[in-house]
Design a protein around this motif. Structure first.
Motif, PDB file in Angstrom:
ATOM      1  N   GLN A 171       0.839  -1.202   0.000  1.00  0.00           N
ATOM      2  CA  GLN A 171       0.000   0.000   0.000  1.00  0.00           C
ATOM      3  C   GLN A 171       0.871   1.248   0.000  1.00  0.00           C
ATOM      4  N   TRP A 172       1.955   1.225   0.767  1.00  0.00           N
ATOM      5  CA  TRP A 172       2.900   2.337   0.824  1.00  0.00           C
ATOM      6  C   TRP A 172       3.454   2.610  -0.579  1.00  0.00           C
ATOM      7  N   GLN A 173       3.871   1.552  -1.279  1.00  0.00           N
ATOM      8  CA  GLN A 173       4.370   1.718  -2.656  1.00  0.00           C
ATOM      9  C   GLN A 173       3.304   2.375  -3.534  1.00  0.00           C
ATOM     10  N   ASP A 174       2.088   1.858  -3.458  1.00  0.00           N
ATOM     11  CA  ASP A 174       0.999   2.367  -4.300  1.00  0.00           C
ATOM     12  C   ASP A 174       0.728   3.848  -4.054  1.00  0.00           C
ATOM     13  N   GLN A 175       0.840   4.295  -2.825  1.00  0.00           N
ATOM     14  CA  GLN A 175       0.496   5.673  -2.495  1.00  0.00           C
ATOM     15  C   GLN A 175       1.676   6.637  -2.584  1.00  0.00           C
ATOM     16  N   VAL A 176       2.882   6.160  -2.336  1.00  0.00           N
ATOM     17  CA  VAL A 176       4.046   7.052  -2.296  1.00  0.00           C
ATOM     18  C   VAL A 176       4.748   7.142  -3.649  1.00  0.00           C
ATOM     19  N   PHE A 177       4.831   6.045  -4.363  1.00  0.00           N
ATOM     20  CA  PHE A 177       5.514   6.032  -5.659  1.00  0.00           C
ATOM     21  C   PHE A 177       4.553   6.515  -6.751  1.00  0.00           C
ATOM     22  N   THR A 178       4.339   7.819  -6.785  1.00  0.00           N
ATOM     23  CA  THR A 178       3.360   8.400  -7.700  1.00  0.00           C
ATOM     24  C   THR A 178       4.013   8.976  -8.961  1.00  0.00           C
ATOM     25  N   LEU A 179       3.235   8.995 -10.027  1.00  0.00           N
ATOM     26  CA  LEU A 179       3.650   9.567 -11.296  1.00  0.00           C
ATOM     27  C   LEU A 179       3.979  11.048 -11.117  1.00  0.00           C
ATOM     28  N   GLY A 180       5.098  11.443 -11.675  1.00  0.00           N
ATOM     29  CA  GLY A 180       5.527  12.837 -11.580  1.00  0.00           C
ATOM     30  C   GLY A 180       6.422  13.101 -10.390  1.00  0.00           C
ATOM     31  N   TRP A 181       6.364  12.238  -9.401  1.00  0.00           N
ATOM     32  CA  TRP A 181       7.248  12.383  -8.242  1.00  0.00           C
ATOM     33  C   TRP A 181       8.246  11.225  -8.183  1.00  0.00           C
ATOM     34  N   ALA A 182       7.750  10.013  -8.091  1.00  0.00           N
ATOM     35  CA  ALA A 182       8.626   8.847  -7.985  1.00  0.00           C
ATOM     36  C   ALA A 182       9.045   8.316  -9.350  1.00  0.00           C
ATOM     37  N   PHE A 183       8.239   8.576 -10.350  1.00  0.00           N
ATOM     38  CA  PHE A 183       8.593   8.150 -11.704  1.00  0.00           C
ATOM     39  C   PHE A 183       7.959   9.104 -12.703  1.00  0.00           C
ATOM     40  N   THR A 184       8.531   9.119 -13.889  1.00  0.00           N
ATOM     41  CA  THR A 184       8.022   9.977 -14.954  1.00  0.00           C
ATOM     42  C   THR A 184       7.830   9.123 -16.206  1.00  0.00           C
ATOM     43  N   MET A 185       7.052   9.618 -17.112  1.00  0.00           N
ATOM     44  CA  MET A 185       6.834   8.902 -18.373  1.00  0.00           C
ATOM     45  C   MET A 185       7.577   9.558 -19.539  1.00  0.00           C
ATOM     46  N   ASP A 186       8.154  10.733 -19.312  1.00  0.00           N
ATOM     47  CA  ASP A 186       8.826  11.449 -20.396  1.00  0.00           C
ATOM     48  C   ASP A 186      10.348  11.358 -20.330  1.00  0.00           C
ATOM     49  N   GLY A 187      10.866  10.540 -19.389  1.00  0.00           N
ATOM     50  CA  GLY A 187      12.310  10.374 -19.292  1.00  0.00           C
ATOM     51  C   GLY A 187      13.005  11.405 -18.423  1.00  0.00           C
ATOM     52  N   SER A 188      12.260  12.401 -17.939  1.00  0.00           N
ATOM     53  CA  SER A 188      12.882  13.387 -17.057  1.00  0.00           C
ATOM     54  C   SER A 188      13.149  12.738 -15.698  1.00  0.00           C
ATOM     55  N   PRO A 189      14.114  13.274 -14.953  1.00  0.00           N
ATOM     56  CA  PRO A 189      14.465  12.656 -13.673  1.00  0.00           C
ATOM     57  C   PRO A 189      13.323  12.711 -12.650  1.00  0.00           C
TER      58      PRO A 189
END
Length: 179
Positions: free
Chosen positions: A78-96
């Motif tokens: 649940q922690w992973q699902d809520q904390v690892f969010t798009l734009g913060w923990a990962f991006t889709m455009d290759g930016s850091p």
């Protein structure tokens, strides 16, 4: 000097021999923060902003948990699902991402001996293969992935001597990252 965050996902650390021994082995290390998710969130209501802030202020993140049905524990998932969010923990455009370049270590305990986790063993595959979702998640978040730490036989067959050696090695490893 690197700061290490140990995210512990054991449902009842006080009842665990192996996970508590590993945590106790590193509790006194300077620059290591032990973060017990089940003690912090017994109601499963995760403070996402606080978790992101904790991750942001550390250089090395260690995810420690027992293997539950070939996966992580419910609160850690649940922690992973809520904390690892798009734009913060990962991006889709290759930016850091905010986690890009931080070292990540997965440290797991398994109740059965290592021979169960072989192609010929009872589980028919390796623990690393069963937990490959960790690698995919950490890659997506742009972590610098370190080798997985595994401690087998924690419910069946782990001697006091083996546990003591594992705790010592864990201490040395986390100390090396915190130095």
């Amino acid at each position: 000097m690197s700061k290490v965050l140990l995210v512990v996902g054991h449902p009842d650390l006080s009842q665990s021999t192996a996970n508590s021994a590993l945590v106790d082995a590193v509790r006194d290390l300077a620059n290591v923060t032990v973060h017990d998710l089940y003690a912090t969130y017994p109601d499963f209501k995760i403070d996402v902003a606080a978790e992101k802030a904790l991750l942001a202020e550390h250089d090395v993140i260690v995810f420690q948990h027992p293997v539950y049905w070939y996966n992580t524990t419910p609160l850690l998932k649940q922690w992973q699902d809520q904390v690892f969010t798009l734009g913060w923990a990962f991006t889709m455009d290759g930016s850091p991402s905010q986690l890009a370049g931080k070292k990540a270590i997965v440290a797991v305990t398994a109740g059965v001996p290592a021979e169960y986790y072989t192609p010929e063993g009872q589980n028919g595959t390796t623990l690393e293969a069963l937990l490959s979702n960790w690698g995919a998640t950490l890659r997506l978040c742009q972590f610098d992935i370190q080798p997985m730490i595994t401690l087998y036989g924690t419910a069946f067959g782990l001697s006091e001597e083996d546990l003591s050696m594992a705790a010592k090695e864990y201490h040395e490893l986390l100390a090396s990252f915190a130095a």
